[in-house]
Each structure stands twice: as C-alpha cells, then as structure tokens.
Design a protein around this motif. Structure first.
Motif, mmCIF file in Angstrom:
data_model
loop_
_atom_site.group_PDB
_atom_site.id
_atom_site.type_symbol
_atom_site.label_atom_id
_atom_site.label_comp_id
_atom_site.label_asym_id
_atom_site.label_seq_id
_atom_site.Cartn_x
_atom_site.Cartn_y
_atom_site.Cartn_z
ATOM 1 N N LYS A 37 0.827 -1.213 0.000
ATOM 2 C CA LYS A 37 0.000 0.000 0.000
ATOM 3 C C LYS A 37 0.858 1.259 0.000
ATOM 4 C CE LYS A 37 -4.222 -1.760 2.073
ATOM 5 N NZ LYS A 37 -5.163 -1.702 3.194
ATOM 6 N N TYR A 40 2.037 2.148 -3.826
ATOM 7 C CA TYR A 40 1.075 2.536 -4.868
ATOM 8 C C TYR A 40 0.163 3.648 -4.381
ATOM 9 C CZ TYR A 40 1.810 -1.556 -7.901
ATOM 10 O OH TYR A 40 2.319 -2.488 -8.757
ATOM 11 N N TRP A 41 -0.244 4.516 -5.297
ATOM 12 C CA TRP A 41 -1.326 5.448 -5.003
ATOM 13 C C TRP A 41 -2.634 4.675 -5.066
ATOM 14 C CZ3 TRP A 41 0.080 9.350 -2.464
ATOM 15 C CH2 TRP A 41 1.288 10.011 -2.736
ATOM 16 N N PRO A 42 -3.609 5.002 -4.221
ATOM 17 C CA PRO A 42 -4.877 4.258 -4.207
ATOM 18 C C PRO A 42 -5.607 4.261 -5.560
ATOM 19 C CG PRO A 42 -4.705 5.637 -2.251
ATOM 20 C CD PRO A 42 -3.551 6.005 -3.147
ATOM 21 N N SER A 44 -4.136 4.011 -8.471
ATOM 22 C CA SER A 44 -3.231 3.445 -9.478
ATOM 23 C C SER A 44 -3.897 2.301 -10.233
ATOM 24 C CB SER A 44 -1.951 2.941 -8.801
ATOM 25 O OG SER A 44 -2.264 1.852 -7.956
ATOM 26 N N THR A 46 -2.709 -1.327 -12.635
ATOM 27 C CA THR A 46 -1.621 -2.227 -13.005
ATOM 28 C C THR A 46 -2.061 -3.125 -14.147
ATOM 29 O OG1 THR A 46 -2.285 -3.899 -11.394
ATOM 30 C CG2 THR A 46 -0.634 -2.317 -10.674
ATOM 31 N N ASP A 54 -7.511 -2.013 -11.137
ATOM 32 C CA ASP A 54 -7.194 -0.892 -10.260
ATOM 33 C C ASP A 54 -6.484 -1.413 -9.009
ATOM 34 O OD1 ASP A 54 -9.183 -1.978 -8.596
ATOM 35 O OD2 ASP A 54 -10.638 -0.427 -9.082
ATOM 36 N N PHE A 55 -6.111 -0.500 -8.115
ATOM 37 C CA PHE A 55 -5.324 -0.917 -6.959
ATOM 38 C C PHE A 55 -6.068 -1.912 -6.069
ATOM 39 C CE2 PHE A 55 -3.948 -0.757 -2.576
ATOM 40 C CZ PHE A 55 -2.630 -1.171 -2.733
ATOM 41 N N ASP A 56 -7.339 -1.667 -5.812
ATOM 42 C CA ASP A 56 -8.089 -2.577 -4.939
ATOM 43 C C ASP A 56 -8.110 -3.995 -5.497
ATOM 44 O OD1 ASP A 56 -8.615 -0.588 -3.072
ATOM 45 O OD2 ASP A 56 -10.569 -0.077 -3.950
ATOM 46 N N TYR A 58 -5.902 -5.271 -7.651
ATOM 47 C CA TYR A 58 -4.521 -5.766 -7.577
ATOM 48 C C TYR A 58 -4.204 -6.253 -6.164
ATOM 49 C CZ TYR A 58 0.454 -5.474 -6.681
ATOM 50 O OH TYR A 58 1.727 -5.737 -6.240
ATOM 51 N N TYR A 59 -4.562 -5.467 -5.177
ATOM 52 C CA TYR A 59 -4.289 -5.816 -3.781
ATOM 53 C C TYR A 59 -4.985 -7.125 -3.406
ATOM 54 C CZ TYR A 59 -3.538 -5.136 1.218
ATOM 55 O OH TYR A 59 -3.143 -5.293 2.519
#
Length: 178
Positions: A37, A40-42, A44, A46, A54-56, A58-59
């Motif tokens: 976390k 990365y910017w929230p 972001s 990938t 989006d980041f969520d 990806y996470y």
C-alpha cells in the motif's frame, strides 16, 4: 534554485523512487500489505498481462497471494528514470523466482522482464500511479529440491533457513527480534 540544488533534488527524487520499487518487491515477496500500500497510489492501475485492474483489485489478487506460490523472490536490476517535475517514467529490470506447488510436486520457475512504472509525487512522496509488466523470458527449472534435506547435502540447523512468502525469518529480523 541553483544547478547544484536541482541536481541534489533530482538525486533525492531518484533515490525515493528506487526505495519505493524496492519496498514493493519486498512487500510482494513477503505478502506484506502495508509495504504494498505504501508503494502505490490508491487510484493506481496495473497491467501484468495475466492480471489487469485498479489498486483494490490488484491488492486482492496479490494479498494473500496464491497459496500454491510458497516462495517468491524479485531481484531488481537497473532502473532507467526520466523525471518530469512531479512525475517520472521508470523502467526497472526484474528477475522473479516463484516456487509453485503443483499439487503433486513443487516446481521452480523464473521470469525475466521489466516494469514500466508511472510515478507521481504527491505531497512530497513518490508512489506508483501505473505499472505495466513486460515479459522478456520465462523458464521452468523443474522440480524443486526438498528443503527438509538442506542444501548441497548439508542439513539446515533450523527450519527457518529456507525462505517462504509467509512466515519468513526476515520479518522478525526487521522487527529487531532474532
């Protein structure tokens, strides 16, 4: 700002960017959500070819990660960085090792490629705003060795000498407990 100050600022910016890339590699290897976390910017995005989102998303994909991938290691090579104010384009070479539990055996695989990262500096902090993975080569090294046998015919004195994605000894090392 004079030329020396500009050079120093650029040097510090490149160092902060590289620290971010290193933090992310360690976070992925150890499945450390806080480190990921912080890289990365929230907002972001990938694109790994096998995953895009989006980041969520990806996470959720990388944490906790596949239970079948028992160990990973991302070895970072050189980074080529082009700074442009509060943004940067960075290409970083990577060799990533993965030990994969195939159900009947574990296999060692390795991927060579490059990260193409878009970085943004917000409130003085550099983080990834976008990442694309380029794949240059892939190799399946075959069946993994049995860690319980140690290495090169010599047994380990402790079970924790073999690396792993979860429960790795290095986590305690950085907490100051041996």
């Amino acid at each position: 700002m004079d030329a020396t100050s500009e050079d120093l600022r650029a040097l510090l910016d490149r160092d902060r960017i590289r620290q971010c890339i290193e933090r992310l590699a360690r976070g992925e290897d150890r499945r450390d959500g806080a480190m990921i976390k912080a890289a990365y910017w929230p907002d972001s995005v990938t694109d790994y070819g096998v995953f895009q989102g989006d980041f969520d998303a990806y996470y959720a994909w990388v944490i906790p990660g596949s239970d079948a991938i028992t160990n990973t290691q991302h070895v970072l090579g050189q980074s080529y960085t082009e700074l442009d104010g509060d943004s940067a384009r960075v290409e970083t070479h990577v060799v990533s090792y993965h030990r994969v539990d195939m159900g009947t055996e574990e296999r060692d695989t390795v991927i060579g490629g490059r990260y193409l990262d878009l970085f943004e500096k917000r409130d003085g902090e550099w983080r990834i705003a976008g990442r694309t993975m380029l794949y240059d080569w892939y190799q399946d090294w075959g069946q993994s060795i049995d860690w319980s046998q140690g290495v090169m015919g010599m047994p380990f004195s402790q079970e924790w000498f073999s690396g792993r994605a979860n429960g790795d000894r290095s986590v305690d090392f950085f907490k100051g407990s041996n």
